[in-house]
Design a protein around this motif. Structure first.
Motif: not given
Length: 121
Positions: A70-72, A79-83
């Motif tokens: 995502s970007t803000d 961002y890179l949310e890693m699960n």
């Protein structure tokens, strides 16, 4: 000059999560195609995900369903949310920005210094 600074890497157990950040300075983030790449020891750098300006987000097959980019724009940050991290996700993760600079399609690329992600089994 555009600068990219990543953060958020670290050591995590398999199955865990991390959130990487990439702060862009020197230019508005929405003027660039923004992407995340990674490079494991002894391997070539490979794309993980990217967002084309005003377009969709694309993911490598090996992270689909596990990672979210995502970007803000207000924070000029990606961002890179890693699960559901796995040991094979261990690598240095790099932020990348690209902009087309003329009508012939020439581009300019910028890279961050990388952040280490290590996933233990």
């Amino acid at each position: 000059e555009v600068q990219l600074v990543e953060s958020g890497g670290g050591l995590v157990q398999a199955g865990g999560s991390l959130r990487l950040s990439c702060v862009v300075s020197g230019s508005p983030i929405d003027e660039y195609a923004i992407g995340w790449f990674r490079q494991a020891p002894g391997k070539e750098r490979e794309p993980v995900s990217y967002i084309i300006t005003g377009g969709d987000t694309h993911y490598a097959d090996f992270v689909k369903g596990r990672f979210t980019m995502s970007t803000d724009n207000a924070r000029n940050t990606a961002y890179l949310e890693m699960n559901k991290l796995a040991p094979e996700d261990t690598a240095v993760y790099f932020c990348h920005a690209r902009r087309v600079v003329n009508v012939e399609g020439a581009v300019v690329d910028f890279w961050g210094q990388g952040t280490q992600v290590t996933v233990s089994s």
